[in-house]
Design an enzyme around this catalytic site. Structure first.
Site, PDB file in Angstrom:
ATOM      1  N   LYS A  22       0.828  -1.218   0.000  1.00 37.51           N
ATOM      2  CA  LYS A  22       0.000   0.000   0.000  1.00 37.51           C
ATOM      3  C   LYS A  22       0.856   1.259   0.000  1.00 37.51           C
ATOM      4  CE  LYS A  22      -1.807   1.540   4.036  1.00 37.51           C
ATOM      5  NZ  LYS A  22      -1.554   2.952   4.400  1.00 37.51           N
ATOM      6  N   ASN A  23       1.827   1.303   0.925  1.00 39.86           N
ATOM      7  CA  ASN A  23       2.564   2.557   1.114  1.00 39.86           C
ATOM      8  C   ASN A  23       3.619   2.819   0.042  1.00 39.86           C
ATOM      9  OD1 ASN A  23       0.952   3.114   3.239  1.00 39.86           O
ATOM     10  ND2 ASN A  23       2.450   2.595   4.835  1.00 39.86           N
ATOM     11  N   ARG A  98      -4.779  10.610   4.593  1.00 44.67           N
ATOM     12  CA  ARG A  98      -3.750  11.653   4.681  1.00 44.67           C
ATOM     13  C   ARG A  98      -2.723  11.557   3.566  1.00 44.67           C
ATOM     14  NH1 ARG A  98      -3.769  14.039   9.440  1.00 44.67           N
ATOM     15  NH2 ARG A  98      -1.596  14.638   9.268  1.00 44.67           N
ATOM     16  N   CYS A 122      -5.761  13.090  13.464  1.00 42.40           N
ATOM     17  CA  CYS A 122      -5.786  11.707  13.008  1.00 42.40           C
ATOM     18  C   CYS A 122      -5.855  10.816  14.239  1.00 42.40           C
ATOM     19  CB  CYS A 122      -4.519  11.459  12.210  1.00 42.40           C
ATOM     20  SG  CYS A 122      -4.167   9.758  11.834  1.00 42.40           S
ATOM     21  N   ARG A 127       0.186  14.371  13.379  1.00 43.49           N
ATOM     22  CA  ARG A 127       0.672  14.210  12.019  1.00 43.49           C
ATOM     23  C   ARG A 127       0.642  15.496  11.176  1.00 43.49           C
ATOM     24  NH1 ARG A 127      -1.639   8.661   9.656  1.00 43.49           N
ATOM     25  NH2 ARG A 127       0.266   8.765   8.431  1.00 43.49           N
ATOM     26  N   PRO A 128       1.375  16.495  11.603  1.00 50.47           N
ATOM     27  CA  PRO A 128       1.438  17.720  10.786  1.00 50.47           C
ATOM     28  C   PRO A 128       2.193  17.477   9.476  1.00 50.47           C
ATOM     29  CG  PRO A 128       2.970  17.872  12.631  1.00 50.47           C
ATOM     30  CD  PRO A 128       2.244  16.565  12.784  1.00 50.47           C
ATOM     31  N   VAL A 129       2.111  18.437   8.540  1.00 56.67           N
ATOM     32  CA  VAL A 129       2.831  18.298   7.271  1.00 56.67           C
ATOM     33  C   VAL A 129       3.792  19.475   7.084  1.00 56.67           C
ATOM     34  CG1 VAL A 129       1.145  16.847   6.075  1.00 56.67           C
ATOM     35  CG2 VAL A 129       0.877  19.329   6.029  1.00 56.67           C
ATOM     36  N   ASP A 130       4.250  20.041   8.209  1.00 62.42           N
ATOM     37  CA  ASP A 130       5.127  21.217   8.145  1.00 62.42           C
ATOM     38  C   ASP A 130       6.425  20.940   7.387  1.00 62.42           C
ATOM     39  OD1 ASP A 130       5.404  19.567  10.575  1.00 62.42           O
ATOM     40  OD2 ASP A 130       7.143  20.827  10.977  1.00 62.42           O
ATOM     41  N   GLN A 131       6.928  19.715   7.470  1.00 55.94           N
ATOM     42  CA  GLN A 131       8.196  19.407   6.794  1.00 55.94           C
ATOM     43  C   GLN A 131       8.023  19.381   5.273  1.00 55.94           C
ATOM     44  OE1 GLN A 131      11.110  19.188   8.654  1.00 55.94           O
ATOM     45  NE2 GLN A 131       9.645  19.885  10.183  1.00 55.94           N
ATOM     46  N   ASP A 310       4.242   0.548  12.130  1.00 58.78           N
ATOM     47  CA  ASP A 310       3.108  -0.149  11.508  1.00 58.78           C
ATOM     48  C   ASP A 310       3.033  -1.626  11.901  1.00 58.78           C
ATOM     49  OD1 ASP A 310       2.384   2.193  10.310  1.00 58.78           O
ATOM     50  OD2 ASP A 310       3.151   1.688   8.323  1.00 58.78           O
ATOM     51  N   ILE A 332       7.098   6.940  17.334  1.00 63.21           N
ATOM     52  CA  ILE A 332       6.796   7.696  16.107  1.00 63.21           C
ATOM     53  C   ILE A 332       5.501   8.504  16.232  1.00 63.21           C
ATOM     54  CG2 ILE A 332       6.445   7.542  13.598  1.00 63.21           C
ATOM     55  CD1 ILE A 332       9.201   6.522  14.365  1.00 63.21           C
ATOM     56  N   ARG A 402      -8.804  -0.583   4.468  1.00 67.53           N
ATOM     57  CA  ARG A 402      -7.994   0.488   3.874  1.00 67.53           C
ATOM     58  C   ARG A 402      -6.638  -0.049   3.413  1.00 67.53           C
ATOM     59  NH1 ARG A 402      -7.485   5.885   7.205  1.00 67.53           N
ATOM     60  NH2 ARG A 402      -6.118   6.146   5.418  1.00 67.53           N
TER      61      ARG A 402
HETATM   62  N1  EPU Z   1       5.896  14.645  11.145  1.00 69.39           N
HETATM   63  C1  EPU Z   1       5.892  15.988  11.446  1.00 69.39           C
HETATM   64  N2  EPU Z   1       5.858  16.879  10.398  1.00 69.39           N
HETATM   65  C2  EPU Z   1       5.816  16.491   9.095  1.00 69.39           C
HETATM   66  C3  EPU Z   1       5.810  15.118   8.803  1.00 69.39           C
HETATM   67  C4  EPU Z   1       5.854  14.211   9.856  1.00 69.39           C
HETATM   68  O1  EPU Z   1       5.925  16.390  12.600  1.00 69.39           O
HETATM   69  O2  EPU Z   1       5.770  17.355   8.220  1.00 69.39           O
HETATM   70  C5  EPU Z   1       5.959  13.643  12.233  1.00 69.39           C
HETATM   71  C6  EPU Z   1       4.688  12.815  12.350  1.00 69.39           C
HETATM   72  O3  EPU Z   1       3.689  13.463  13.094  1.00 69.39           O
HETATM   73  C7  EPU Z   1       5.204  11.556  12.997  1.00 69.39           C
HETATM   74  C8  EPU Z   1       6.615  11.409  12.400  1.00 69.39           C
HETATM   75  O4  EPU Z   1       6.962  12.712  11.921  1.00 69.39           O
HETATM   76  O5  EPU Z   1       5.301  11.756  14.371  1.00 69.39           O
HETATM   77  C9  EPU Z   1       6.748  10.424  11.276  1.00 69.39           C
HETATM   78  O6  EPU Z   1       5.671  10.591  10.350  1.00 69.39           O
HETATM   79  P1  EPU Z   1       5.812  10.286   8.807  1.00 69.39           P
HETATM   80  O7  EPU Z   1       5.715  11.563   8.058  1.00 69.39           O
HETATM   81  O8  EPU Z   1       6.985   9.430   8.531  1.00 69.39           O
HETATM   82  O9  EPU Z   1       4.484   9.456   8.526  1.00 69.39           O
HETATM   83  P2  EPU Z   1       3.643   9.483   7.205  1.00 69.39           P
HETATM   84  O10 EPU Z   1       4.565   9.713   6.069  1.00 69.39           O
HETATM   85  O11 EPU Z   1       2.472  10.353   7.364  1.00 69.39           O
HETATM   86  C10 EPU Z   1       3.927   6.951   6.607  1.00 69.39           C
HETATM   87  C11 EPU Z   1       3.027   5.793   6.380  1.00 69.39           C
HETATM   88  C12 EPU Z   1       2.405   5.374   7.712  1.00 69.39           C
HETATM   89  C13 EPU Z   1       3.541   5.007   8.665  1.00 69.39           C
HETATM   90  C14 EPU Z   1       4.508   6.173   8.807  1.00 69.39           C
HETATM   91  C15 EPU Z   1       5.721   5.855   9.664  1.00 69.39           C
HETATM   92  C16 EPU Z   1       2.294   6.131   4.120  1.00 69.39           C
HETATM   93  C17 EPU Z   1       1.191   6.460   3.168  1.00 69.39           C
HETATM   94  N3  EPU Z   1       2.007   6.157   5.419  1.00 69.39           N
HETATM   95  O12 EPU Z   1       3.119   7.996   7.136  1.00 69.39           O
HETATM   96  O13 EPU Z   1       1.604   4.240   7.460  1.00 69.39           O
HETATM   97  O14 EPU Z   1       3.012   4.679   9.934  1.00 69.39           O
HETATM   98  O15 EPU Z   1       4.971   6.578   7.511  1.00 69.39           O
HETATM   99  O16 EPU Z   1       6.420   4.792   9.146  1.00 69.39           O
HETATM  100  O17 EPU Z   1       3.387   5.820   3.688  1.00 69.39           O
HETATM  101  C18 EPU Z   1      -0.155   2.742   7.850  1.00 69.39           C
HETATM  102  O18 EPU Z   1       0.118   2.205   6.764  1.00 69.39           O
HETATM  103  O19 EPU Z   1      -0.949   2.229   8.688  1.00 69.39           O
HETATM  104  C19 EPU Z   1       0.454   4.014   8.186  1.00 69.39           C
HETATM  105  C20 EPU Z   1      -0.040   4.834   9.109  1.00 69.39           C
END
Ligand code: EPU
Length: 425
Positions: A22-23, A98, A122, A127-131, A310, A332, A402
């Site tokens: 999926k990911n 997301r 969530c 899970r912000p997207v600031d980065q 995960d 995480i 999902r």
């Molecule tokens: N984070 C921030 N700011 C950002 C981005 C991330 O603070 O801009 C924080 C998050 O809040 C979290 C940490 O950084 O605490 C890591 O989050 P990450 O961005 O790596 O997670 P993601 O990319 O949103 C993906 C997977 C998730 C998986 C995580 C961690 C996809 C579509 N989703 O999410 O998968 O848990 O990486 O490995 O690739 C799942 O499949 O059930 C799932 C949740």
């Protein structure tokens, strides 16, 4: 709303085919936005999240054709972004998934603008997207938050040096996709090393991108003027494979996880071996045999190659019936212990202290009605239900749909008694 009804207590036996990841599939679908030529993607699992991504991309004007399902039940999709007419990811879709934010980088890089709903809270954390936003700004994008939307503009993105504050999987993917069409070279430091990031990079390279270092924490992308179409096969789902291995560890028996890639599952395999699973790594999959009660293991989630968040709920289910006490530390996401309350309803003895769950193994869980709260929590509950005495009903199984491809059919193929019950609305 569907639920699963599981009659626990049977060992698992047989062969299960691991689906496409999926990911990896979700970002690879978004990569189609980067070219006007067709991108053919094989081994796409028929999941709810993939359906949501397809709807999002189709809503933007992408042509999507589904080839007849291959014999293994996975889809081959052809996507072509030669008539994109709506550069927007609406709230209705982003709030249900997301990963929709993955259209931001490619849209901005190819079309110079994007409007993407800001994901809200969530179940598993903020899970912000600031980065994502900060990295795109470093590449010259003008970004503002306007009425709940990320509104981004750029004439042409410019290569930049970016060091993310934390390891972010979709953040790395978004920036890597954007950098492919930027002017100049981008270096992403502290990049996510997850195999799914590497899979996306390999697809982008097949499309003509110049990327090196994917799979390490420094990815270098030399921007090109344009990308072209490609034919790409998505990697197998290491989390689905790990989930089945946890299921056999808990229930006992012997399975062959066909297509699982042991080289991408190091931390999971190490922990399962420590808990007593006999694992044979083969070129075409993994054979796993379990007899007797598992031994408790201590687990700390971490970015790859550490133990995946995960897989946390699933290993917790194994610990719940193991010999001894195991600590599970979640580093995480701040709220990823929602399954604990439900596992307690099955008789598990779990205490939570901040980010640590102390799991005292019990000899027997007992069936009960429980509720799935997110995707991986549901998988943990399914494993607990498989080993519990009596009947376990798991409500809100749409969370599982999902990200798991026909899990009940696969489990039945291994001899488990699992049925999907359709409750009238
Ligand atoms: N984070 C921030 N700011 C950002 C981005 C991330 O603070 O801009 C924080 C998050 O809040 C979290 C940490 O950084 O605490 C890591 O989050 P990450 O961005 O790596 O997670 P993601 O990319 O949103 C993906 C997977 C998730 C998986 C995580 C961690 C996809 C579509 N989703 O999410 O998968 O848990 O990486 O490995 O690739 C799942 O499949 O059930 C799932 C949740």
């Amino acid at each position: 709303m569907d639920r699963f009804q599981i009659e626990g207590g049977l060992p698992l036996k047989g062969q299960v085919r691991i689906s496409g990841a999926k990911n990896a599939a979700l970002p690879i679908l978004c990569a189609a936005l980067l070219t006007d030529e067709p991108l053919v993607i094989h081994n796409v699992p028929p999941l709810r999240d993939v359906g949501t991504m397809r709807r999002l991309l189709a809503g933007m004007g992408l042509r999507i054709e589904v080839d007849a399902q291959a014999s293994d039940g996975q889809d081959s999709l052809t996507l072509q972004a030669n008539a994109v007419n709506k550069l927007e990811a609406p709230y209705e879709l982003v709030k249900t998934m997301r990963a929709s934010v993955l259209v931001l980088g490619p849209m901005l890089a190819r079309f110079g603008q994007a409007l993407v709903s800001l994901p809200g809270g969530c179940a598993i954390g903020q899970r912000p997207v600031d980065q994502h936003i900060r990295g795109l700004q470093a590449m010259g994008a003008q970004i503002e938050i306007d009425h709940g939307f990320i509104k981004a503009k750029a004439s042409r993105l410019k290569g930049a040096r970016i060091t993310t504050d934390m390891v972010t999987v979709t953040g790395t993917e978004n920036l890597m996709m954007a950098a492919c069409l930027a002017d100049g070279t981008t270096v992403i430091d502290n990049a996510a090393c997850e195999p799914e990031v590497l899979d996306l990079a390999n697809c982008l390279i097949a499309m003509g991108a110049k990327i090196s270092g994917a799979g390490t924490d420094r990815i270098t992308i030399e921007g090109v003027e344009r990308l072209h179409g490609a034919d790409y096969t998505v990697m197998p789902d290491r989390i689905e494979a790990g989930t089945f291995l946890c299921a056999v560890m808990a229930s006992g028996g012997e399975i062959f996880a066909q297509g699982a890639r042991p080289d991408q599952m190091g931390a999971t395999l190490d922990k399962l071996r420590e808990s007593g699973l006999q694992i044979t790594e083969q070129a075409d999959g993994i054979v796993a045999r379990a007899s007797g009660r598992p031994k408790s293991v201590n687990v700390r989630t971490a970015p790859y190659p550490g133990f995946a968040t995960d897989m946390q709920a699933q290993i917790m289910a194994v610990n719940a019936i193991a010999n001894g006490t195991g600590l599970v530390v979640e580093t995480i996401f701040e709220n990823r212990f929602m399954h604990v309350q439900e596992m307690r309803r099955l008789g598990a003895q779990i205490d939570i202290d901040g980010h640590t769950a102390v799991v005292k193994g019990v000899a027997q869980l007992t069936g009960a009605r429980v509720m799935a709260t997110d995707l991986r929590a549901s998988a943990g509950l399914v494993i607990a239900g498989l080993v519990a005495d009596g009947v376990t009903d798991i409500d809100r199984i749409y969370h599982l749909d999902r990200g798991y491809d026909r899990m009940e059919e696969k489990l039945r193929g291994l001899g488990a008694r699992v049925t999907r019950v359709k409750d009238s609305p």
